[in-house]
Write a protein that holds these residues in place. Structure first.
Motif, PDB file in Angstrom:
ATOM      1  N   ASP A 174       3.677  -7.764   0.075  1.00  0.00           N
ATOM      2  CA  ASP A 174       3.791  -9.204   0.439  1.00  0.00           C
ATOM      3  C   ASP A 174       2.917 -10.186  -0.545  1.00  0.00           C
ATOM      4  OD1 ASP A 174       5.649  -8.379   2.387  1.00  0.00           O
ATOM      5  OD2 ASP A 174       4.335  -8.388   4.058  1.00  0.00           O
ATOM      6  N   THR A 175       2.006  -9.667  -1.080  1.00  0.00           N
ATOM      7  CA  THR A 175       1.134 -10.592  -1.845  1.00  0.00           C
ATOM      8  C   THR A 175       1.298 -10.419  -3.492  1.00  0.00           C
ATOM      9  OG1 THR A 175      -0.485  -8.703  -2.134  1.00  0.00           O
ATOM     10  CG2 THR A 175      -0.643 -10.033  -0.078  1.00  0.00           C
ATOM     11  N   THR A 176       1.341  -9.322  -4.049  1.00  0.00           N
ATOM     12  CA  THR A 176       1.511  -9.291  -5.540  1.00  0.00           C
ATOM     13  C   THR A 176       2.536  -8.218  -5.741  1.00  0.00           C
ATOM     14  OG1 THR A 176      -0.277  -7.858  -5.849  1.00  0.00           O
ATOM     15  CG2 THR A 176      -0.709 -10.370  -6.162  1.00  0.00           C
ATOM     16  N   PRO A 177       3.945  -8.390  -5.556  1.00  0.00           N
ATOM     17  CA  PRO A 177       4.881  -7.236  -5.790  1.00  0.00           C
ATOM     18  C   PRO A 177       5.105  -6.870  -6.671  1.00  0.00           C
ATOM     19  CG  PRO A 177       6.130  -9.137  -4.968  1.00  0.00           C
ATOM     20  CD  PRO A 177       4.463  -9.493  -4.485  1.00  0.00           C
ATOM     21  N   ALA A 178       4.973  -7.731  -7.899  1.00  0.00           N
ATOM     22  CA  ALA A 178       5.213  -7.642  -9.290  1.00  0.00           C
ATOM     23  C   ALA A 178       4.130  -6.958 -10.056  1.00  0.00           C
ATOM     24  CB  ALA A 178       5.295  -8.900 -10.126  1.00  0.00           C
ATOM     25  N   ALA A 179       2.949  -7.148  -9.485  1.00  0.00           N
ATOM     26  CA  ALA A 179       2.026  -6.009 -10.086  1.00  0.00           C
ATOM     27  C   ALA A 179       1.964  -4.712  -9.548  1.00  0.00           C
ATOM     28  CB  ALA A 179       0.321  -6.876  -9.670  1.00  0.00           C
ATOM     29  N   GLY A 180       2.310  -4.462  -8.130  1.00  0.00           N
ATOM     30  CA  GLY A 180       2.467  -3.164  -7.538  1.00  0.00           C
ATOM     31  C   GLY A 180       3.671  -2.505  -8.453  1.00  0.00           C
ATOM     32  N   GLY A 182       4.465  -3.002 -11.632  1.00  0.00           N
ATOM     33  CA  GLY A 182       3.973  -2.681 -12.978  1.00  0.00           C
ATOM     34  C   GLY A 182       3.092  -1.319 -12.869  1.00  0.00           C
ATOM     35  N   LEU A 183       2.249  -1.328 -11.722  1.00  0.00           N
ATOM     36  CA  LEU A 183       1.353  -0.286 -11.445  1.00  0.00           C
ATOM     37  C   LEU A 183       2.091   1.099 -11.289  1.00  0.00           C
ATOM     38  CD1 LEU A 183      -1.624  -1.959  -9.837  1.00  0.00           C
ATOM     39  CD2 LEU A 183      -1.580  -0.917 -12.059  1.00  0.00           C
ATOM     40  N   VAL A 184       3.168   0.789 -10.426  1.00  0.00           N
ATOM     41  CA  VAL A 184       3.881   2.302 -10.049  1.00  0.00           C
ATOM     42  C   VAL A 184       4.794   2.770 -11.029  1.00  0.00           C
ATOM     43  CG1 VAL A 184       5.519   3.210  -8.646  1.00  0.00           C
ATOM     44  CG2 VAL A 184       3.939   1.565  -7.530  1.00  0.00           C
ATOM     45  N   ILE A 185       5.255   1.822 -11.954  1.00  0.00           N
ATOM     46  CA  ILE A 185       6.005   2.235 -12.988  1.00  0.00           C
ATOM     47  C   ILE A 185       5.170   2.964 -14.256  1.00  0.00           C
ATOM     48  CG2 ILE A 185       7.556   1.347 -14.995  1.00  0.00           C
ATOM     49  CD1 ILE A 185       8.377  -0.712 -13.269  1.00  0.00           C
ATOM     50  N   THR A 186       3.844   2.366 -14.374  1.00  0.00           N
ATOM     51  CA  THR A 186       3.090   3.032 -15.556  1.00  0.00           C
ATOM     52  C   THR A 186       2.653   4.257 -14.678  1.00  0.00           C
ATOM     53  OG1 THR A 186       2.035   0.844 -15.953  1.00  0.00           O
ATOM     54  CG2 THR A 186       0.923   2.712 -16.430  1.00  0.00           C
ATOM     55  N   GLY A 187       2.298   4.413 -13.593  1.00  0.00           N
ATOM     56  CA  GLY A 187       1.995   5.572 -13.059  1.00  0.00           C
ATOM     57  C   GLY A 187       3.022   6.851 -12.984  1.00  0.00           C
ATOM     58  N   LEU A 188       4.483   6.276 -13.006  1.00  0.00           N
ATOM     59  CA  LEU A 188       5.618   7.306 -12.939  1.00  0.00           C
ATOM     60  C   LEU A 188       5.484   7.826 -14.278  1.00  0.00           C
ATOM     61  CD1 LEU A 188       8.269   5.470 -11.097  1.00  0.00           C
ATOM     62  CD2 LEU A 188       7.207   7.654 -10.257  1.00  0.00           C
ATOM     63  N   VAL A 189       5.199   7.081 -15.514  1.00  0.00           N
ATOM     64  CA  VAL A 189       5.326   7.560 -16.711  1.00  0.00           C
ATOM     65  C   VAL A 189       4.129   8.313 -17.098  1.00  0.00           C
ATOM     66  CG1 VAL A 189       5.044   6.804 -19.042  1.00  0.00           C
ATOM     67  CG2 VAL A 189       6.604   5.494 -17.453  1.00  0.00           C
ATOM     68  N   ILE A 190       2.951   8.106 -16.678  1.00  0.00           N
ATOM     69  CA  ILE A 190       1.645   9.031 -16.750  1.00  0.00           C
ATOM     70  C   ILE A 190       2.032  10.304 -16.057  1.00  0.00           C
ATOM     71  CG2 ILE A 190      -0.566   9.169 -16.412  1.00  0.00           C
ATOM     72  CD1 ILE A 190      -0.881   6.061 -16.712  1.00  0.00           C
ATOM     73  N   ALA A 191       2.638  10.387 -14.879  1.00  0.00           N
ATOM     74  CA  ALA A 191       2.909  11.563 -13.959  1.00  0.00           C
ATOM     75  C   ALA A 191       3.632  12.226 -14.951  1.00  0.00           C
ATOM     76  CB  ALA A 191       3.314  11.235 -12.703  1.00  0.00           C
TER      77      ALA A 191
END
Length: 224
Positions: A174-180, A182-191
């Motif tokens: 509810d605060t910064t979903p766009a940043a979330g 981006g972080l999750v997408i980056t994490g998925l690629v790194i994983a």
């Protein structure tokens, strides 16, 4: 997402993660991981994160699973794995003292995560997903700490990552979903890259062990 669906999603992911990490047959464990990744994708979709759901299907359920089966030496159309690393047993017996020492870092991480979540009260109604993510991190850390089988640790690595992503999105929804996102997408690629590297290393270790075994026990030597 309605509360009862969040509860069902969190329970489904936790149960499938437990089956993935506890199954003694490594082919079945990798198959359970496929269902686990599908349940995660469904959770993202029900939560309104369509792009995350599609990426989870592609990177998690498809590509990551292919690398996991590749580490077992399996090919398309085959159901029997190859190699010595398909055995589920750990090479060193685990005593309670050794197990406790291994679990200490995992318990410290869980304590820090619990304090961090307690310091940020949930105001978005995603408590089941937050608790489900914490449960996944706990299961993954437990498996990573106690299991020495390389593939089981690779599975635990992916479960830990999913739990972190769920907790992250519950915090920033509810605060910064766009940043979330981006972080999750980056994490998925790194994983995915980490799983690919781990799979190739496991295959390499498997091949070296098979070569060493053949060198010490050449075919026909016992018949002389």
């Amino acid at each position: 997402m309605p509360l009862f669906l969040e509860v069902l999603s969190a329970l489904a992911m936790t149960v499938l993660a437990a089956l993935t990490l506890l199954d003694r047959h490594m082919v079945r464990a990798c198959a359970w991981f496929v269902f686990f990744a599908l349940s995660v994708a469904l959770t993202w979709w029900l939560s309104g994160f369509i792009w995350l759901a599609l990426l989870e299907l592609l990177l998690g359920a498809a590509l990551t699973s292919l690398f996991l089966f590749h580490s077992l030496g399996m090919r398309l159309g085959e159901i029997t794995p190859r190699g010595r690393l398909t055995r589920w047993r750990d090479p060193v017996p685990l005593t309670w003292r050794r197990g406790l020492l291994r679990l200490m870092p995992a318990l410290l991480v869980m304590a820090m995560l619990g304090m961090a979540l307690a310091a940020h009260p949930n105001e978005s109604g995603t408590e089941p997903l937050r608790l489900g993510g914490l449960g996944l991190v706990g299961l993954g850390l437990w498996a990573f700490a106690l299991h020495r089988h390389l593939l089981r640790r690779l599975l635990a690595f992916n479960v830990i990552g999913t739990g972190i992503f769920l907790m992250l999105m519950s915090l920033v929804r509810d605060t910064t979903p766009a940043a979330g996102h981006g972080l999750v997408i980056t994490g998925l690629v790194i994983a995915l890259l980490g799983t690919a590297l781990g799979s190739l290393l496991i295959r390499r270790i498997n091949g070296l062990e098979a070569f060493s075994a053949a060198a010490f026990h050449p075919p026909g030597r016992g018949a002389e």
